[in-house]
Every structure is written in C-alpha cells, then in structure tokens.
Design an enzyme around this catalytic site. Structure first.
Site, PDB file in Angstrom:
ATOM      1  N   ARG A  34       0.922  -1.058   0.140  1.00 16.15           N
ATOM      2  CA  ARG A  34       0.187  -0.051   0.057  1.00 16.15           C
ATOM      3  C   ARG A  34       1.011   1.364   0.061  1.00 16.15           C
ATOM      4  NH1 ARG A  34      -5.141  -1.131   3.903  1.00 16.15           N
ATOM      5  NH2 ARG A  34      -6.682  -1.945   2.196  1.00 16.15           N
ATOM      6  N   LYS A 200     -17.930 -17.391   3.467  1.00 14.16           N
ATOM      7  CA  LYS A 200     -19.253 -17.422   3.636  1.00 14.16           C
ATOM      8  C   LYS A 200     -20.011 -16.711   2.267  1.00 14.16           C
ATOM      9  CE  LYS A 200     -19.043 -16.138   8.340  1.00 14.16           C
ATOM     10  NZ  LYS A 200     -19.219 -14.840   9.349  1.00 14.16           N
ATOM     11  N   GLY A 351      -7.723  -8.070  -0.622  1.00 12.40           N
ATOM     12  CA  GLY A 351      -8.043  -8.951   0.471  1.00 12.40           C
ATOM     13  C   GLY A 351      -7.158 -10.315   0.374  1.00 12.40           C
ATOM     14  N   GLY A 374     -12.270  -4.453   1.730  1.00 12.89           N
ATOM     15  CA  GLY A 374     -13.655  -3.934   1.646  1.00 12.89           C
ATOM     16  C   GLY A 374     -14.222  -3.175   0.612  1.00 12.89           C
TER      17      GLY A 374
END
Ligand code: 3PG
Length: 394
Positions: A34, A200, A351, A374
């Site tokens: 980053r 999920k 991620g 996110g």
C-alpha cells in the site's frame, strides 16, 4: 472527478489521504504494497513543488490502550526509504506542534502526521466524520488529494470530511483502481468471467447479484459453495453451511440461467486441520462426518477450461483453506490459471486473494491487484463509495 493533475499544486500545502493501513507484526511492516502503490502521487507532488502533508489510519482504535503499535512512525520510515528522501513525522493529529511543522515546510518537502484514528478515542470523531474535525484538518492545507482507495467505502473525517471543505482531487492510485475495477464491471471486454470464493455466502451476496447481471460466468469456490450444494439437495457432511442462506442460494441458482459454475469435486477432511483423513471426493458423494476444505483437482481443470478465452477476469476470495498446505492447491491452481491468461485483463479484488497471489509470486502477472479489501468488494457490488463520491467534480 478531478484528478491530481487537474490541480495547480506548486508552492501549495497539499493534504494527501493515503491508505497506509498496512499489516504489521511486532512493530514491523510485513507487506508495504500500500505504501509502494501510493508513491506515484507522492512523487508527482514532490516534483511539482508542493508541500506534501500525508496521513492515514492504521488499524482500529477505540480506547487509549489500542494506540500501542498503531503509530504511523514505521510507515513514515519506510516511505522515507522508498523515496530516498526525508519524511518528517509529527506524532500528533492536531495542535500547535503540527501546525508549526506544516507552516515550516518548504516546497517539495514531505511531512506525515499521526494515525487519524487516534481521534477515535474520544467520541469516534474520525470514524463518525465529526464535522469540526474534517474542517480542522482541511484548514491545515490549501488542497486535498484523496488517494486512499482502500478506505473509500468509509465516510470518515479524513476523507469525506476534508473533501467537503476544500477543493479535492483523486490521486493516481484512486484513479487506477477505478479504471480497472470500474471498467471491468461496467464496460468489460467479453467474455467476462468472475471467480468468487471465501467462506461465507453472506459476505458475497451483493457481489454475486451484481456480477450475475454483468459477467458471462460466475465461478464459485471456497466454503460458500457448500450452501449452494445444499440448495441443490446434495449431502455436504460437516462442511460449512449457512442454513439461513440456502433459499437465497436456490434463488440465485434459478436466476443464474446457467451462469454459475460450481465445483465438481472437493478435498475433504474429518476435521478443520491440515492433518486427518484427507481425501478427494465427487461433490455428489460427500461422506458423512467429513468437511470440504478445498476444491478438488477435477474442479481446477474445469475452472481452467472455463477461463480459456476470457478477456476480462475478476477474482475475489480463496477457493479453500489455503493457509493449510493440504487445502491450498485450489487457490494456487486458480491463481496460476488466471495469471497465465495471456490476452485478458485480470484483476484481483484485494484481501486474501491479493495476499495469496503476492505470496505465490504471481503478482506481476496480473493486470491489477487492488489495494482495497472492503472497498473493492463494495465497488464490485455496484455500491457508491462515499470517499470517491466526495471528491470534487471537474
Ligand atoms: C482496509 O484495510 O480494508 C481499509 O484500510 C479499511 O480499514 P477498516 O476496515 O478498519 O475501516
């Protein structure tokens, strides 16, 4: 939206919101991607003779004790090394010391101030976008450059707050993320194949729904596949199941019009561990007492076939429990298959999958690896990102 090259920055105090929320272990930065990705904007501002004032959040801070290990000092040190240039670090988020240091900056000099979330200790001022805080930070500069794509899904004082007070523009990283992720979803060169994994279904509902409309194929792997198998009436043993999402999975399959591709075999084990009774089974013959922890070899082959000829590929989420060696092959296989596509725009939506690609040494082979976790998910869902929306229009 304005971008940094639309601003006349020479001799100006330019506030730059970056996402320096980097992974740390024992006070050391474990992945500086980053920071590296923020360099083009910072270098441009230095070359143009701006006075560069950098800031970011790092981790989550609610009470005084949370501050431990969350100072931006190591980030300032790493940035100084990467730039081969002094980066003055001011361990404050407001006050005279910070204001004096900013006033003393000369053209082309760089300053970084402390973790913006240290302002969350007393009333979540940063995270709740306290209007006074945004106004105060804005008062420290003449112009605002928002390069924090990874934080664009948050409406915080350090991005949205500042932008609502002074002229703002997107940095080069923000621009690049929007170009790759935005264009791939909104104007993809077809065939457009999405590969979605992760534990999920509930984390990915919005993404699956949006991409079912936009992609030509939606390939599914990871723990969430088992909720889809249940929806098809298959036995899944002790695999991860979101019972309350079975109807939704049925509905998605019915609406998918054949676009959803599911695994055909699984690597199963008796327990959630690397060792045990590990074996490969067809998804129709899932034994009782076993849980699926990765996609099987036939599935990897199938997904390679599905990817052939794709012109745009977006990948988000691992295919199995890749942290355990016995269940990493699916994620590695899919990563390799995408990396080897020679004629496609290939994008990883941040991620875990981004981390996996970097660890495996495939990073260079992708067209774009998002710095947002996110944020890229919400972007793939087709949601408006408040950090981006707040940037001044041309
Ligand atoms: C991220 O790492 O996803 C961003 O830096 C945002 O961090 P947050 O989830 O703590 O707001």
């Amino acid at each position: 939206k304005k971008i940094v090259t639309d601003l006349d920055v020479a001799g100006k105090k330019v506030l730059v919101r970056a996402d320096f929320n980097v992974p740390m272990k024992d006070g050391e930065i474990t992945n500086d991607d980053r920071i590296v990705q923020a360099l083009p904007t910072i270098k441009h501002l230095i070359e143009e003779g701006a006075k560069v004032i950098l800031f970011s959040h790092l981790g989550r801070v609610k009470v005084e004790e949370d501050k431990a290990g969350k100072s931006l000092q190591p980030v300032a040190d790493r940035l100084a090394k990467l730039l081969a240039k002094d980066v003055q670090f001011v361990p404050e988020t407001r006050g005279e010391k910070l204001e004096n240091a900013i006033d003393a900056l000369e053209n082309g000099q760089v300053l970084m101030f402390e973790n913006t979330r240290f302002e969350d200790i007393d009333g979540s001022k940063e995270s709740k976008n306290d209007p006074e805080l945004g106004k105060y930070w804005a008062s420290l500069g003449d112009l605002f450059v928002n390069d924090a794509f990874g934080t664009a899904h948050r409406a915080h004082a350090s991005n949205v707050g500042i932008a609502s007070n002074i002229e703002s523009a997107a940095g080069f990283l923000m621009e690049k993320e929007i170009k790759f992720i935005g264009n791939s979803v909104d104007q993809p060169v077809r065939p457009f194949v999405a590969i979605l994994g992760g534990a999920k279904v509930s984390d990915k509902i919005g993404v699956i729904e949006n991409l079912l409309e936009k992609a030509d194929k939606v390939i599914i792997g990871g723990g969430m596949a088992f909720t889809f198998f249940k929806a098809q009436g298959k036995e899944i043993g002790s695999s991860l199941l979101e019972a309350d999402k079975v109807d939704l999975a049925k509905d998605l399959l019915a609406r998918a019009d054949g676009k959803i591709v599911l695994p055909i075999d699984s690597v199963v084990n008796t327990e959630f561990a690397n060792e045990g009774d590990v074996k490969v089974v067809p998804v129709d013959e899932h034994p009782d007492g076993y849980m699926g922890l990765d996609i099987g070899p036939e599935t990897i082959k199938l997904y390679e076939e599905e990817l052939k000829g794709a012109k745009t590929v977006v990948w988000n989420g691992p295919m199995g429990v890749f942290e355990m060696a016995n269940f990493a092959k699916g994620t590695v296989g899919v990563c390799e298959a995408i990396a080897n596509l020679s004629d496609a725009t290939t994008i990883i939506g941040g991620g875990d999958s981004a981390a996996a690609a970097m660890q495996l040494g495939f990073a260079e082979k992708f067209s774009h690896i998002s710095t947002g976790g996110g944020a890229s998910l919400e972007y793939l869902e087709g949601k408006e990102l408040p950090g981006l929306a707040a940037i001044s229009n041309k």
